[in-house]
Design a protein around this motif. Structure first.
Motif, PDB file in Angstrom:
ATOM      1  N   GLY A 102      -6.611  -9.699  13.244  1.00 36.46           N
ATOM      2  CA  GLY A 102      -7.471 -10.672  12.840  1.00 36.46           C
ATOM      3  C   GLY A 102      -8.275 -10.589  11.437  1.00 36.46           C
ATOM      4  O   GLY A 102      -8.256 -11.297  10.538  1.00 36.46           O
ATOM      5  N   SER A 103      -8.896  -9.330  11.468  1.00 36.81           N
ATOM      6  CA  SER A 103      -9.690  -8.931  10.334  1.00 36.81           C
ATOM      7  C   SER A 103      -8.835  -8.616   9.117  1.00 36.81           C
ATOM      8  O   SER A 103      -9.149  -9.058   7.896  1.00 36.81           O
ATOM      9  CB  SER A 103     -10.441  -7.687  10.667  1.00 36.81           C
ATOM     10  OG  SER A 103     -11.011  -7.118   9.713  1.00 36.81           O
ATOM     11  N   ALA A 104      -7.579  -7.850   9.485  1.00 40.03           N
ATOM     12  CA  ALA A 104      -6.597  -7.725   8.337  1.00 40.03           C
ATOM     13  C   ALA A 104      -6.106  -8.957   7.510  1.00 40.03           C
ATOM     14  O   ALA A 104      -6.326  -9.067   6.417  1.00 40.03           O
ATOM     15  CB  ALA A 104      -5.456  -7.173   8.698  1.00 40.03           C
ATOM     16  N   PHE A 105      -6.062 -10.219   8.311  1.00 40.40           N
ATOM     17  CA  PHE A 105      -5.692 -11.414   7.740  1.00 40.40           C
ATOM     18  C   PHE A 105      -6.867 -12.101   6.957  1.00 40.40           C
ATOM     19  O   PHE A 105      -6.569 -12.230   6.057  1.00 40.40           O
ATOM     20  CB  PHE A 105      -5.448 -12.240   8.919  1.00 40.40           C
ATOM     21  CG  PHE A 105      -5.085 -13.708   8.604  1.00 40.40           C
ATOM     22  CD1 PHE A 105      -4.102 -14.070   7.666  1.00 40.40           C
ATOM     23  CD2 PHE A 105      -5.729 -14.871   9.195  1.00 40.40           C
ATOM     24  CE1 PHE A 105      -3.883 -15.385   7.156  1.00 40.40           C
ATOM     25  CE2 PHE A 105      -5.719 -16.130   8.705  1.00 40.40           C
ATOM     26  CZ  PHE A 105      -4.626 -16.386   7.620  1.00 40.40           C
ATOM     27  N   ALA A 106      -8.170 -12.044   7.422  1.00 39.69           N
ATOM     28  CA  ALA A 106      -9.210 -12.448   6.775  1.00 39.69           C
ATOM     29  C   ALA A 106      -9.346 -11.722   5.270  1.00 39.69           C
ATOM     30  O   ALA A 106      -9.624 -12.176   4.331  1.00 39.69           O
ATOM     31  CB  ALA A 106     -10.506 -12.633   7.653  1.00 39.69           C
ATOM     32  N   LEU A 107      -9.316 -10.333   5.477  1.00 44.64           N
ATOM     33  CA  LEU A 107      -9.508  -9.723   4.441  1.00 44.64           C
ATOM     34  C   LEU A 107      -8.389  -9.870   3.380  1.00 44.64           C
ATOM     35  O   LEU A 107      -8.613  -9.799   2.162  1.00 44.64           O
ATOM     36  CB  LEU A 107      -9.417  -8.048   4.921  1.00 44.64           C
ATOM     37  CG  LEU A 107     -10.693  -7.612   5.462  1.00 44.64           C
ATOM     38  CD1 LEU A 107     -10.438  -6.291   6.182  1.00 44.64           C
ATOM     39  CD2 LEU A 107     -12.124  -7.607   4.604  1.00 44.64           C
ATOM     40  N   ALA A 108      -7.182 -10.000   3.867  1.00 39.99           N
ATOM     41  CA  ALA A 108      -6.009 -10.315   2.917  1.00 39.99           C
ATOM     42  C   ALA A 108      -6.344 -11.575   2.166  1.00 39.99           C
ATOM     43  O   ALA A 108      -5.995 -11.651   0.823  1.00 39.99           O
ATOM     44  CB  ALA A 108      -4.617 -10.426   3.540  1.00 39.99           C
ATOM     45  N   MET A 109      -6.886 -12.537   2.782  1.00 38.36           N
ATOM     46  CA  MET A 109      -7.091 -13.981   2.008  1.00 38.36           C
ATOM     47  C   MET A 109      -8.066 -13.783   1.032  1.00 38.36           C
ATOM     48  O   MET A 109      -8.168 -14.427   0.067  1.00 38.36           O
ATOM     49  CB  MET A 109      -7.497 -15.056   3.045  1.00 38.36           C
ATOM     50  CG  MET A 109      -6.137 -15.425   3.877  1.00 38.36           C
ATOM     51  SD  MET A 109      -4.844 -15.916   3.079  1.00 38.36           S
ATOM     52  CE  MET A 109      -3.760 -14.503   3.092  1.00 38.36           C
ATOM     53  N   LEU A 110      -9.286 -13.091   1.485  1.00 33.79           N
ATOM     54  CA  LEU A 110     -10.199 -12.717   0.519  1.00 33.79           C
ATOM     55  C   LEU A 110      -9.879 -11.997  -0.574  1.00 33.79           C
ATOM     56  O   LEU A 110     -10.648 -12.134  -1.686  1.00 33.79           O
ATOM     57  CB  LEU A 110     -11.720 -12.020   1.707  1.00 33.79           C
ATOM     58  CG  LEU A 110     -12.424 -12.828   2.682  1.00 33.79           C
ATOM     59  CD1 LEU A 110     -13.055 -11.913   3.349  1.00 33.79           C
ATOM     60  CD2 LEU A 110     -13.201 -13.940   1.808  1.00 33.79           C
ATOM     61  N   ALA A 111      -9.040 -11.066  -0.518  1.00 36.68           N
ATOM     62  CA  ALA A 111      -8.712  -9.975  -1.356  1.00 36.68           C
ATOM     63  C   ALA A 111      -7.919 -10.831  -2.654  1.00 36.68           C
ATOM     64  O   ALA A 111      -7.764  -9.981  -3.488  1.00 36.68           O
ATOM     65  CB  ALA A 111      -7.930  -8.749  -0.899  1.00 36.68           C
ATOM     66  N   GLU A 112      -7.160 -12.051  -2.135  1.00 39.76           N
ATOM     67  CA  GLU A 112      -6.581 -12.848  -3.421  1.00 39.76           C
ATOM     68  C   GLU A 112      -7.790 -13.088  -4.533  1.00 39.76           C
ATOM     69  O   GLU A 112      -7.231 -13.342  -5.477  1.00 39.76           O
ATOM     70  CB  GLU A 112      -6.357 -14.109  -2.674  1.00 39.76           C
ATOM     71  CG  GLU A 112      -4.952 -13.869  -1.745  1.00 39.76           C
ATOM     72  CD  GLU A 112      -4.278 -15.020  -1.330  1.00 39.76           C
ATOM     73  OE1 GLU A 112      -4.764 -16.325  -1.889  1.00 39.76           O
ATOM     74  OE2 GLU A 112      -3.445 -15.075  -0.651  1.00 39.76           O
ATOM     75  N   ASP A 113      -8.844 -13.061  -4.222  1.00 36.31           N
ATOM     76  CA  ASP A 113     -10.047 -13.342  -5.521  1.00 36.31           C
ATOM     77  C   ASP A 113     -10.388 -12.109  -6.130  1.00 36.31           C
ATOM     78  O   ASP A 113     -10.798 -11.101  -5.528  1.00 36.31           O
ATOM     79  CB  ASP A 113     -11.349 -13.752  -4.671  1.00 36.31           C
ATOM     80  CG  ASP A 113     -11.943 -14.383  -5.762  1.00 36.31           C
ATOM     81  OD1 ASP A 113     -12.158 -13.982  -6.847  1.00 36.31           O
ATOM     82  OD2 ASP A 113     -12.668 -15.513  -5.598  1.00 36.31           O
ATOM     83  N   GLU A 114     -10.153 -11.902  -7.252  1.00 34.97           N
ATOM     84  CA  GLU A 114     -10.057 -10.704  -8.089  1.00 34.97           C
ATOM     85  C   GLU A 114     -11.411 -10.424  -8.135  1.00 34.97           C
ATOM     86  O   GLU A 114     -11.789  -8.975  -7.981  1.00 34.97           O
ATOM     87  CB  GLU A 114      -9.568 -11.132  -9.555  1.00 34.97           C
ATOM     88  CG  GLU A 114      -9.496  -9.666 -10.481  1.00 34.97           C
ATOM     89  CD  GLU A 114      -9.221 -10.112 -11.778  1.00 34.97           C
ATOM     90  OE1 GLU A 114      -9.304  -9.177 -12.845  1.00 34.97           O
ATOM     91  OE2 GLU A 114      -8.391 -11.013 -11.988  1.00 34.97           O
ATOM     92  N   SER A 115     -12.470 -11.475  -8.255  1.00 36.01           N
ATOM     93  CA  SER A 115     -13.882 -10.922  -8.115  1.00 36.01           C
ATOM     94  C   SER A 115     -14.518 -10.390  -7.039  1.00 36.01           C
ATOM     95  O   SER A 115     -15.618  -9.763  -6.926  1.00 36.01           O
ATOM     96  CB  SER A 115     -14.692 -12.226  -8.588  1.00 36.01           C
ATOM     97  OG  SER A 115     -14.685 -12.948  -7.716  1.00 36.01           O
TER      98      SER A 115
END
Length: 196
Positions: A102-115
């Motif tokens: 679950g954490s990996a999924f959330a981090l993957a979505m957050l990491a789409e943002d370059e900033s």
């Protein structure tokens, strides 16, 4: 509407009530038009709070809801303001396998943002992400999410070197050639970004 009572339950319900509310909000959040409504109902703070203090399954549902909501750039920034990274990384380090996924999924979505990529790396997810790769060969969704996170982070040259220092290249190369690895193609795509 259904959202105000769900968010109220997420804030002040029993442990089971919070778990069920997080599940329902995650299901609703998989539909993009609900994102602004959930933000408007102030659902983000109790979701992050549930990552810190919820039961195991409640944390999984909260992380899934955060991941779906984080598909929108403005919502990602709001989650960062709520301090979402420390509890996500704590789940990645010490949670059970479902919590880690679950954490990996959330981090993957957050990491789409370059900033957000540098703050994500500073929070310390690289060692547990790389370690988790070896446990995910039969899990296409979990493996894809980890590869996506590493691929996003590696788009930055400095972060790419940090990922390499934490063994990402070796772990991805092993996955790319592992018998039965259902996301070998995604591992090869991440390797192309990371380089030799």
């Amino acid at each position: 509407g259904a959202l105000p009572p769900l968010v109220a339950l997420l804030r002040a319900g029993t442990a089971d009530g919070k778990r069920d509310a997080a599940y329902a909000i995650g299901w609703l959040a998989s539909d993009a038009p609900t994102h602004l409504l959930l933000v408007g109902e102030d659902a983000l703070p109790p979701l992050v709070a549930l990552l810190r203090s919820g039961t195991g399954q409640a944390k999984v549902y909260a992380a899934a809801a955060i991941g779906w909501l984080a598909k929108d750039a403005p919502t990602r920034t709001l989650f960062m303001g709520e301090g979402v990274l420390p509890p996500l990384v704590a789940m990645l380090r010490a949670g059970n396998l479902s919590e880690k996924m679950g954490s990996a999924f959330a981090l993957a979505m957050l990491a789409e943002d370059e900033s957000l990529r540098s703050p994500i790396v500073v929070a310390g997810p690289l060692p547990p992400l790389v370690a988790l790769l070896g446990q995910m060969y039969a899990d296409g969704i979990g493996g894809n999410n980890i590869c996506s996170t590493l691929q996003h982070l590696a788009a930055d040259a400095q972060l790419r070197e940090l990922a390499k220092e934490h063994g990402a290249v070796g772990a991805l190369a092993a996955a790319a050639t592992a018998p039965g690895c259902t996301w070998a193609g995604k591992a090869r795509a991440a390797l192309r970004v990371l380089g030799p």
